[in-house]
Design an enzyme around this catalytic site. Structure first.
Site, PDB file in Angstrom:
ATOM      1  CG  HIS A 278      -0.229  -0.046   2.535  1.00  0.00           C
ATOM      2  ND1 HIS A 278       0.413   1.027   3.092  1.00  0.00           N
ATOM      3  CD2 HIS A 278      -0.038  -1.067   3.402  1.00  0.00           C
ATOM      4  CE1 HIS A 278       0.940   0.668   4.238  1.00  0.00           C
ATOM      5  NE2 HIS A 278       0.695  -0.604   4.452  1.00  0.00           N
TER       6      HIS A 278
HETATM    7  P1  TYD Z   1      -1.362  -2.539   7.500  1.00  0.00           P
HETATM    8  O1  TYD Z   1      -0.843  -1.153   7.607  1.00  0.00           O
HETATM    9  O2  TYD Z   1      -2.155  -2.882   6.277  1.00  0.00           O
HETATM   10  O3  TYD Z   1      -0.177  -3.599   7.640  1.00  0.00           O
HETATM   11  P2  TYD Z   1       1.165  -3.859   6.804  1.00  0.00           P
HETATM   12  O4  TYD Z   1       1.420  -2.672   5.955  1.00  0.00           O
HETATM   13  O5  TYD Z   1       2.207  -4.089   7.820  1.00  0.00           O
HETATM   14  O6  TYD Z   1       0.973  -5.111   6.014  1.00  0.00           O
HETATM   15  O7  TYD Z   1      -2.195  -2.858   8.807  1.00  0.00           O
HETATM   16  C1  TYD Z   1      -2.669  -4.158   9.094  1.00  0.00           C
HETATM   17  C2  TYD Z   1      -3.926  -4.028   9.927  1.00  0.00           C
HETATM   18  O8  TYD Z   1      -3.642  -3.403  11.190  1.00  0.00           O
HETATM   19  C3  TYD Z   1      -5.027  -3.199   9.268  1.00  0.00           C
HETATM   20  O9  TYD Z   1      -6.273  -3.836   9.526  1.00  0.00           O
HETATM   21  C4  TYD Z   1      -4.991  -1.881  10.002  1.00  0.00           C
HETATM   22  C5  TYD Z   1      -4.446  -2.238  11.362  1.00  0.00           C
HETATM   23  N1  TYD Z   1      -3.598  -1.173  11.938  1.00  0.00           N
HETATM   24  C6  TYD Z   1      -4.059  -0.429  13.008  1.00  0.00           C
HETATM   25  O10 TYD Z   1      -5.187  -0.628  13.505  1.00  0.00           O
HETATM   26  N2  TYD Z   1      -3.259   0.540  13.540  1.00  0.00           N
HETATM   27  C7  TYD Z   1      -2.029   0.807  13.036  1.00  0.00           C
HETATM   28  O11 TYD Z   1      -1.299   1.712  13.547  1.00  0.00           O
HETATM   29  C8  TYD Z   1      -1.553   0.053  11.913  1.00  0.00           C
HETATM   30  C9  TYD Z   1      -0.202   0.301  11.304  1.00  0.00           C
HETATM   31  C10 TYD Z   1      -2.382  -0.926  11.396  1.00  0.00           C
END
Ligand code: TYD
Length: 140
Positions: free
Chosen positions: A52
């Protein structure tokens, strides 16, 4: 181009025979105020995280333990960074598509962020990201 703003920053390292220490101060070692800290851990081997971009968020990624790769894409070019030292940090500018992979076992990916969690700031579709990145570029 946004990719040129993303770079590895060498953090201070206080070496001691009892163990090393690294510190980070906002607006000194990193160019933003820290509003949120999160970390990835227990990542299964072969797994990819990220996938993303963020519209406004700035981040700073540290391999607090172990190592992993970070691939950046600003819609025009791609660059891979390998983080394998606790005193390296990688600055992530806004509008950068990122993927993290090649996690070593037991690694910890520590992330400092310039704002609170906000799903509206995410761009989770790569084609949408590319269109937005190219659209932004035309403004300049
Ligand atoms: P995401 O940012 O998509 O993870 P990555 O980039 O590491 O693969 O986040 C994964 C999940 O966690 C998503 O459902 C959102 C949640 N999340 C939070 O609730 N708070 C946060 O600070 C972060 C970074 C993610």
């Amino acid at each position: 181009m946004n990719l040129s703003k993303c770079k590895i920053i060498n953090l201070p390292k206080i070496t001691d025979r009892k163990g090393n220490l690294t510190f980070i101060e906002e607006n000194r070692h990193i160019p933003f105020e820290i509003k949120r800290v999160y970390y990835l851990y227990d990542v299964p081997g072969g797994e990819t995280r990220g996938g993303h971009a963020h519209k406004r968020l700035q981040q700073f990624i540290i391999a607090a333990s172990g190592s992993f790769d970070v691939i950046f894409d600003d819609g025009f070019e791609r660059k891979r960074f390998h983080l394998n030292r606790s005193y390296y940090g990688l600055y992530v500018a806004p509008m950068i598509w990122r993927e993290l992979n090649n996690f070593s076992s037991g690694s910890v990916c520590l992330v400092l962020a310039s704002d609170f969690y906000d799903e509206d700031d995410y761009i989770r579709d790569y084609e949408t990201f590319k269109k937005m990145a190219k659209g932004n570029e035309k403004k300049f």
